[in-house]
Design a protein around this motif. Sequence first.
Motif, mmCIF file in Angstrom:
data_model
loop_
_atom_site.group_PDB
_atom_site.id
_atom_site.type_symbol
_atom_site.label_atom_id
_atom_site.label_comp_id
_atom_site.label_asym_id
_atom_site.label_seq_id
_atom_site.Cartn_x
_atom_site.Cartn_y
_atom_site.Cartn_z
ATOM 1 N N LEU A 203 0.813 -1.212 0.000
ATOM 2 C CA LEU A 203 0.000 0.000 0.000
ATOM 3 C C LEU A 203 0.846 1.262 0.000
ATOM 4 O O LEU A 203 0.489 2.255 -0.617
ATOM 5 C CB LEU A 203 -0.919 -0.007 1.227
ATOM 6 N N VAL A 204 1.988 1.201 0.705
ATOM 7 C CA VAL A 204 2.805 2.405 0.839
ATOM 8 C C VAL A 204 3.343 2.850 -0.521
ATOM 9 O O VAL A 204 3.465 4.032 -0.806
ATOM 10 C CB VAL A 204 3.948 2.166 1.849
ATOM 11 N N GLU A 205 3.648 1.890 -1.388
ATOM 12 C CA GLU A 205 4.229 2.230 -2.691
ATOM 13 C C GLU A 205 3.162 2.480 -3.766
ATOM 14 O O GLU A 205 3.477 3.029 -4.810
ATOM 15 C CB GLU A 205 5.162 1.102 -3.172
ATOM 16 N N ALA A 206 1.931 2.055 -3.511
ATOM 17 C CA ALA A 206 0.902 2.125 -4.559
ATOM 18 C C ALA A 206 0.545 3.565 -4.923
ATOM 19 O O ALA A 206 0.432 4.420 -4.055
ATOM 20 C CB ALA A 206 -0.347 1.378 -4.107
ATOM 21 N N ASP A 207 0.348 3.811 -6.209
ATOM 22 C CA ASP A 207 -0.065 5.135 -6.660
ATOM 23 C C ASP A 207 -1.571 5.306 -6.622
ATOM 24 O O ASP A 207 -2.093 6.414 -6.563
ATOM 25 C CB ASP A 207 0.423 5.376 -8.102
ATOM 26 N N ILE A 208 -2.267 4.187 -6.724
ATOM 27 C CA ILE A 208 -3.727 4.237 -6.677
ATOM 28 C C ILE A 208 -4.196 3.201 -5.663
ATOM 29 O O ILE A 208 -3.716 2.065 -5.662
ATOM 30 C CB ILE A 208 -4.345 3.912 -8.057
ATOM 31 N N ILE A 209 -5.097 3.603 -4.785
ATOM 32 C CA ILE A 209 -5.647 2.655 -3.822
ATOM 33 C C ILE A 209 -7.165 2.710 -3.889
ATOM 34 O O ILE A 209 -7.766 3.786 -3.860
ATOM 35 C CB ILE A 209 -5.160 2.970 -2.383
ATOM 36 N N VAL A 210 -7.771 1.539 -4.057
ATOM 37 C CA VAL A 210 -9.228 1.428 -4.005
ATOM 38 C C VAL A 210 -9.536 0.783 -2.660
ATOM 39 O O VAL A 210 -9.124 -0.343 -2.393
ATOM 40 C CB VAL A 210 -9.773 0.554 -5.153
ATOM 41 N N SER A 211 -10.218 1.528 -1.792
ATOM 42 C CA SER A 211 -10.330 1.095 -0.412
ATOM 43 C C SER A 211 -11.785 0.926 -0.015
ATOM 44 O O SER A 211 -12.649 1.670 -0.483
ATOM 45 C CB SER A 211 -9.665 2.169 0.461
ATOM 46 N N GLY A 212 -12.050 -0.056 0.840
ATOM 47 C CA GLY A 212 -13.426 -0.320 1.244
ATOM 48 C C GLY A 212 -13.594 -0.301 2.746
ATOM 49 O O GLY A 212 -12.688 -0.653 3.494
ATOM 50 N N GLY A 213 -14.780 0.105 3.195
ATOM 51 C CA GLY A 213 -15.059 0.167 4.623
ATOM 52 C C GLY A 213 -16.302 -0.615 4.997
ATOM 53 O O GLY A 213 -16.709 -1.535 4.280
ATOM 54 N N ARG A 214 -16.901 -0.209 6.105
ATOM 55 C CA ARG A 214 -18.073 -0.904 6.616
ATOM 56 C C ARG A 214 -19.182 -1.015 5.564
ATOM 57 O O ARG A 214 -19.881 -2.010 5.485
ATOM 58 C CB ARG A 214 -18.603 -0.160 7.845
ATOM 59 N N GLY A 215 -19.277 0.013 4.728
ATOM 60 C CA GLY A 215 -20.327 0.045 3.724
ATOM 61 C C GLY A 215 -20.210 -1.054 2.679
ATOM 62 O O GLY A 215 -21.164 -1.319 1.943
ATOM 63 N N VAL A 216 -19.053 -1.705 2.606
ATOM 64 C CA VAL A 216 -18.890 -2.805 1.643
ATOM 65 C C VAL A 216 -19.777 -3.975 2.072
ATOM 66 O O VAL A 216 -20.334 -4.696 1.246
ATOM 67 C CB VAL A 216 -17.402 -3.225 1.525
ATOM 68 N N GLY A 217 -19.884 -4.172 3.384
ATOM 69 C CA GLY A 217 -20.905 -5.072 3.934
ATOM 70 C C GLY A 217 -20.653 -6.561 3.879
ATOM 71 O O GLY A 217 -21.299 -7.320 4.585
ATOM 72 N N LYS A 218 -19.754 -7.007 2.999
ATOM 73 C CA LYS A 218 -19.531 -8.460 2.874
ATOM 74 C C LYS A 218 -18.183 -8.707 2.184
ATOM 75 O O LYS A 218 -17.698 -7.845 1.444
ATOM 76 C CB LYS A 218 -20.656 -9.099 2.054
ATOM 77 N N PRO A 219 -17.606 -9.884 2.416
ATOM 78 C CA PRO A 219 -16.291 -10.167 1.822
ATOM 79 C C PRO A 219 -16.310 -10.093 0.303
ATOM 80 O O PRO A 219 -15.352 -9.624 -0.309
ATOM 81 C CB PRO A 219 -15.969 -11.594 2.271
ATOM 82 N N GLU A 220 -17.413 -10.508 -0.319
ATOM 83 C CA GLU A 220 -17.476 -10.534 -1.793
ATOM 84 C C GLU A 220 -17.306 -9.134 -2.380
ATOM 85 O O GLU A 220 -16.856 -8.974 -3.506
ATOM 86 C CB GLU A 220 -18.806 -11.112 -2.298
ATOM 87 N N GLY A 221 -17.699 -8.123 -1.583
ATOM 88 C CA GLY A 221 -17.590 -6.749 -2.064
ATOM 89 C C GLY A 221 -16.154 -6.386 -2.396
ATOM 90 O O GLY A 221 -15.886 -5.596 -3.305
ATOM 91 N N PHE A 222 -15.221 -6.994 -1.660
ATOM 92 C CA PHE A 222 -13.824 -6.668 -1.904
ATOM 93 C C PHE A 222 -13.318 -7.266 -3.220
ATOM 94 O O PHE A 222 -12.354 -6.776 -3.792
ATOM 95 C CB PHE A 222 -12.949 -7.067 -0.711
ATOM 96 N N ALA A 223 -13.980 -8.314 -3.691
ATOM 97 C CA ALA A 223 -13.629 -8.854 -5.004
ATOM 98 C C ALA A 223 -13.951 -7.813 -6.082
ATOM 99 O O ALA A 223 -13.210 -7.632 -7.050
ATOM 100 C CB ALA A 223 -14.392 -10.153 -5.260
ATOM 101 N N LEU A 224 -15.055 -7.116 -5.857
ATOM 102 C CA LEU A 224 -15.459 -6.056 -6.788
ATOM 103 C C LEU A 224 -14.430 -4.908 -6.758
ATOM 104 O O LEU A 224 -14.008 -4.416 -7.805
ATOM 105 C CB LEU A 224 -16.848 -5.544 -6.379
ATOM 106 N N LEU A 225 -14.019 -4.529 -5.555
ATOM 107 C CA LEU A 225 -13.023 -3.457 -5.436
ATOM 108 C C LEU A 225 -11.695 -3.892 -6.062
ATOM 109 O O LEU A 225 -10.988 -3.107 -6.675
ATOM 110 C CB LEU A 225 -12.802 -3.064 -3.971
ATOM 111 N N LYS A 226 -11.388 -5.179 -5.905
ATOM 112 C CA LYS A 226 -10.147 -5.720 -6.485
ATOM 113 C C LYS A 226 -10.195 -5.642 -8.002
ATOM 114 O O LYS A 226 -9.193 -5.337 -8.646
ATOM 115 C CB LYS A 226 -9.968 -7.171 -6.017
ATOM 116 N N GLU A 227 -11.391 -5.927 -8.551
ATOM 117 C CA GLU A 227 -11.528 -5.863 -10.009
ATOM 118 C C GLU A 227 -11.215 -4.450 -10.506
ATOM 119 O O GLU A 227 -10.475 -4.266 -11.472
ATOM 120 C CB GLU A 227 -12.956 -6.287 -10.420
ATOM 121 N N LEU A 228 -11.745 -3.457 -9.796
ATOM 122 C CA LEU A 228 -11.476 -2.072 -10.184
ATOM 123 C C LEU A 228 -9.989 -1.738 -9.989
ATOM 124 O O LEU A 228 -9.353 -1.145 -10.858
ATOM 125 C CB LEU A 228 -12.343 -1.108 -9.354
ATOM 126 N N ALA A 229 -9.449 -2.174 -8.842
ATOM 127 C CA ALA A 229 -8.038 -1.879 -8.549
ATOM 128 C C ALA A 229 -7.136 -2.483 -9.630
ATOM 129 O O ALA A 229 -6.218 -1.834 -10.116
ATOM 130 C CB ALA A 229 -7.659 -2.418 -7.175
#
Lengths: 327, 259
Positions: A203-229
């Motif tokens: 994360l420290v070296e990354a130029d772009i970070i797509v980050s998720g919080g409580r509003g993501v609501g479920k583990p699968e949501g992070f797969a979606l964020l990963k797709e964008l990232a």
Amino acid sequence: MGDVWVYIEHREGITSPLSFELLGIGKKLAQERGGKVCAFVIGENIDSIVKDAFAYGAEKVYSVTDPTFKTFRSDLFSKAACGLVEKYGPDVILFRSTTQGTDLSSSMAGKLNVGLCADAINIYHENNVLKMVRAAFGGRFNVTVANERAVPKLVTVRPKAFEMPEKKEGQEGELVKETISVPESDALTKILDFVKSAVTVNLVEADIIVSGGRGVGKPEGFALLKELADLVGGAVGASRAAVDSGWIPYEHQVGQTGKTVKPKLYIACGISGAIQHLAGMRTSDCIVAINKDPDAPIFKIATFGIVGDLYQVIPKLIEKFKAKLGK
Amino acid sequence: MNIVVFTKRVAAAQEEELKIVRDGEDLDISKLPFKVNDWDNYAVEEAVKTVEKFGGQVTAISLGDKESDEVLRRSIAMGAKEGLLIRKDDPIFDPAVRANVAFNFIKKHNIVFDAIFTGVQAEDDQFGVFGGYLAALLKIPFASMVIGIDEWKTDHVVVKRELEGGMSERVRIGIPCVLSIQTGINEPRYVSIMGIRKASQVERKVFDGSEYMENIRSSIELLRWSYPPKKEGAKLLSADIDSACRELLEILKEKGVYQ
């Protein structure tokens, strides 16, 4: 007033361009102090690191090579570094405020018994006094400090706080090779092995970070964020709430108890903006917040905001982005 | 096995109002609630867990004003045998000075230890320097960011340290040593009000902090508090998702995400 030294960190000879980032601000400070910007490198096989240090603008490089310095160990490295300091007397020494930079600088400061300014977000001269700005209380305040009585002045600098220096291949300078060897039997620490976590995210070296919080609501949501990232060439971050909920491993956590990051672009999805999270990302160059709640504190510090459901916005964004890329 | 843990009482900067006073010379934190530094809570737990497993005792030390007794009571309630307060009513901002005071205290009272635990950093000033500095003064080895203790022998410990980029390393480190403990290494036990009340009956020794100031050569000078450049708040994109995404794509392009 004299030379400004920059510590070049590496892991067993491996660097990233950011290992050299402080040569930029180092050069500016050195010019203002009427000295040279110098790099110092400690390791086993470091020829290419020395070459790169010149390419990134070091006028002088001090190198210490010995097999005992293959892997970073703070006690051995600080012995070597203090040896250099005592012999050549730099005026200011800059380190990145990474784990390695913090370990080495605090150990050196203790050995030399001088003050150390940690995690500066700005450094400048005013009336010939070197001033350092640090963030306090989760970044809601800045505090300016000086360390004039210390010789040398040790400063660790938040990664990406300053512009990368330009790399000019083939640029040369003066190389000072120093032989300092510490017998292995003197080493009080021994690295047994490196363990690569199942999750590798820098994360420290990354130029772009797509980050998720409580509003993501479920583990699968992070797969979606990963797709964008993945599409935008970024890394996935998370708030403590998401990590504590078990939706994503701790390695992704941004904030006071996670990583402090400063990407060019931080896309906060379903993150309300608790002070502990803001502490880790508020100095990002550009923050885009996507949240259903228009009153979420994240909108106060974001550059751009979309009031809406991330589960509608992100898929739409992915679709449009793919179309742009012609995928 | 004797483990000394340094624990700090810090202002809990949550959502409360903090104010810069005296034209930037100071920060008024009097209205804030105080608590034990989060990292130190993990450090105390790890120390107590370690002696429960291998025997020995934990000594908690705090450097601060008289209210810091609170974090000592808390440590005792968690399982520390004793609590020592190095009392210094004016806050010490510089971790180099704090480490020197701790060093002088340890030397003067001939405190015997196998390991010193500290938190990785304090929440209030976030220096993360104290442990490494103290180890260097004591001329003993140091491991930071400890996320696990794998082995504990008479002359060494094996610890796991967190590195950047999802890496960790296992290190064998000689005893005595200083370890800085990372959050998440354990689940700190719950401390009840009853537990704290009971801990209050254990005597905490108080020492005058001004007696441990010798040999401090330099310290960081605090010049000015200021507010970071004020952000105007987010520029809201269209309420219509489709248009908002189109605008966002433009922003991505501007930021050089794609051409």
